[in-house]
Write an enzyme that holds these catalytic residues in place. Structure first.
Site, short mmCIF file in Angstrom:
data_model
loop_
_atom_site.label_atom_id
_atom_site.label_comp_id
_atom_site.label_asym_id
_atom_site.label_seq_id
_atom_site.Cartn_x
_atom_site.Cartn_y
_atom_site.Cartn_z
CB ALA A 48 -1.04 -0.06 1.13
CB CYS A 79 -3.26 -5.89 5.83
SG CYS A 79 -2.83 -4.30 6.38
CE LYS A 97 1.79 -10.46 0.69
NZ LYS A 97 1.66 -9.75 1.86
CG ASN A 143 6.15 -12.00 1.21
OD1 ASN A 143 5.58 -11.50 2.07
ND2 ASN A 143 7.20 -11.00 0.74
N GLY A 144 8.87 -12.78 2.45
CA GLY A 144 9.41 -12.27 3.94
C GLY A 144 11.19 -12.48 4.09
NE ARG A 181 9.73 -5.07 4.84
CZ ARG A 181 10.00 -5.61 6.02
NH1 ARG A 181 10.00 -4.77 7.06
NH2 ARG A 181 10.14 -6.78 6.18
C1 LIG Z 1 4.74 -0.11 3.26
C2 LIG Z 1 4.08 -1.58 3.11
C3 LIG Z 1 3.01 -1.58 2.67
C4 LIG Z 1 2.37 -3.08 2.58
N1 LIG Z 1 0.91 -3.32 1.98
C5 LIG Z 1 0.55 -4.53 2.05
C6 LIG Z 1 -0.76 -4.84 1.31
O1 LIG Z 1 -1.15 -3.81 0.86
N2 LIG Z 1 -0.90 -5.93 1.26
C7 LIG Z 1 -0.22 -7.14 1.74
O2 LIG Z 1 -0.77 -8.39 1.64
N3 LIG Z 1 1.01 -6.96 2.18
C8 LIG Z 1 1.42 -5.70 2.39
N4 LIG Z 1 2.54 -5.44 2.86
C9 LIG Z 1 3.42 -6.76 3.36
C10 LIG Z 1 4.27 -7.07 2.29
O3 LIG Z 1 3.82 -7.49 1.12
C11 LIG Z 1 5.16 -8.16 2.60
O4 LIG Z 1 4.37 -9.27 2.91
C12 LIG Z 1 6.11 -7.95 3.98
O5 LIG Z 1 6.60 -6.69 3.54
C13 LIG Z 1 7.26 -8.93 3.87
O6 LIG Z 1 7.84 -8.92 2.72
P1 LIG Z 1 9.37 -8.30 2.80
O7 LIG Z 1 10.16 -8.72 4.00
O8 LIG Z 1 9.96 -8.83 1.36
O9 LIG Z 1 9.31 -6.57 3.02
C14 LIG Z 1 3.17 -4.09 2.93
C15 LIG Z 1 4.35 -4.00 3.36
C16 LIG Z 1 5.14 -2.69 3.56
C17 LIG Z 1 6.26 -2.38 4.00
#
Ligand SMILES: Cc1cc2nc3c(=O)[nH]c(=O)nc-3n(C[C@H](O)[C@H](O)[C@H](O)COP(=O)(O)O)c2cc1C
Length: 365
Positions: free
Chosen positions: A28, A111, A151, A212-213, A237
């Protein structure tokens, strides 16, 4: 393992390039059409929209429909919806499918933001796998052909693992794939990712699993893929201001050789400065084009001044990530409030890159 087309290729109708699948996660406030376009052109096989509210779509709220706008040459995009009511999510899914813009529709069940969970959506659904089942089933019956995906996370907290029940709910509802953020709701976006649990989910699953993560380097990607055998990797991120991560990871994984361990210095690999400038400018231009498109279509932003204001406000978070670790980036931070127009941003970027170039040159002599 990834040289052959997977079921995910078929599900999302992705071309088989003989490379591992790496996706851009929904974020988002970030994953609008320009970010998706840039990610796609640097190797993301699939991207997700920002989180979009089912009721906003049904009320024909312009602000909500903005989130599902796409631009030319974006490649395959998944529409990412949130809500908690099977009927309204089903109706919204049918409307989203009718736009003809997407390869799938995804439900958010992860979320942790209070505004979302307070309505029973996002991570609140993790506590109710039966409701997840009912929503996915209703969405699936409402669409003609698009796959419905989910998700989610591992569970509310480490002592309350829910992902296996959620997987069963998704499978019995006919979901096409499950993306799992390998953390618990209680962790937010920090802390360790539970790879053994993710591996157990993959082992048990009959549908493809997207992992993911915490993927922030080639080595993290390698570790997740080799320790869990998930069907695709999803990055959030680490892709902000760093679209090169997709190709880096895909080509590294393709070699079959384990990359050196990631040193958590917080710094990203040193990139060519001309390349940073080129991609950053391309990203800015795409944002300008996108906002002008919204202005034409919806009358918001209302004029060119509002377009520039909107652009400079929305682009700041990307800007700092593109310039992360470079010598002039703190100088830009100090001038944040001067960056109100596109020329001001471009000028600040050039001066930052010049400072970094000077520093790099001084290190070489
Ligand atoms: C700023 C931001 C916005 C996010 N918005 C969503 C979202 O709208 N829907 C969702 O399922 N996850 C959302 N996430 C989670 C990410 O999709 C992801 O699952 C999470 O950041 C872990 O992945 P990463 O370690 O690669 O960042 C958001 C994460 C961040 C940092």
């Amino acid at each position: 393992m990834h040289a052959m087309p997977t079921r995910l290729h078929t599900l999302f109708n992705l071309p088989d390039e003989g490379l591992p699948l790496v996706f851009l996660a929904p974020m988002a406030g970030y994953t609008n059409a320009p970010m998706r376009h840039i990610s796609r052109h640097h190797g993301a096989a699939l991207t997700y929209t920002e989180m979009t509210c089912d009721r906003g779509l049904l009320n024909a709220s312009e602000k909500t429909w903005y989130l599902l706008e796409t631009i030319k040459d974006e490649g395959p995009v998944v529409a990412h919806l949130y809500g908690s009511n099977p009927d309204s999510l089903a109706e919204a899914a049918a409307k989203v499918e009718a736009t003809g813009r997407f390869v799938a529709i995804d439900l958010n069940a992860g979320c942790p933001v209070h505004k979302i969970t307070a309505c029973g959506a996002g991570a609140a659904l993790i506590k109710n796998p039966q409701l997840i089942h009912d929503i996915l089933k209703a969405m699936k019956s409402a669409v003609k052909q698009l796959p419905i995906t989910l998700k989610t996370r591992l569970g509310p907290a480490p002592d309350k693992i829910a992902v296996f029940e959620i997987l069963a709910a998704a499978e019995s509802a006919g979901a096409g794939a499950l993306a799992v953020h390998g953390r618990f709701t209680s962790q937010g976006h920090g802390g360790p990712v539970d790879l053994p649990l993710l591996a157990a989910v993959k082992e048990r699953a009959k549908i493809p699993i997207i992992g993911n993560g915490g993927i922030c380097s080639k080595h993290c990607a390698w570790t997740m893929l080799h320790e869990t055998h998930v069907d695709a990797l999803m990055i959030a991120r680490a892709a902000i201001g760093n679209p090169w991560i997709f190709d880096d990871i895909r080509t590294t994984l393709q070699t079959g050789v384990e990359p050196p361990p990631f040193k958590p210095t917080g710094l990203r690999p040193q990139r060519d400065l001309d390349e940073i400038q080129r991609v950053l400018n391309e990203h800015l231009d795409l944002n300008l084009h996108f906002l002008n498109m919204l202005k034409e279509k919806y009358g918001v932003p209302r004029d060119d001044t509002a377009v520039q204001e909107n652009l400079s406000a929305a682009f700041r978070c990307h800007l700092f990530r593109y310039l992360h670790g470079l010598k002039g980036s703190s100088y830009i931070r100090g001038r944040l409030f001067e960056l109100q127009t596109l020329p001001a941003i471009r000028e600040a970027v050039s001066s930052c890159l010049e400072r970094e170039a000077g520093w790099r040159a001084s290190r070489r002599v």
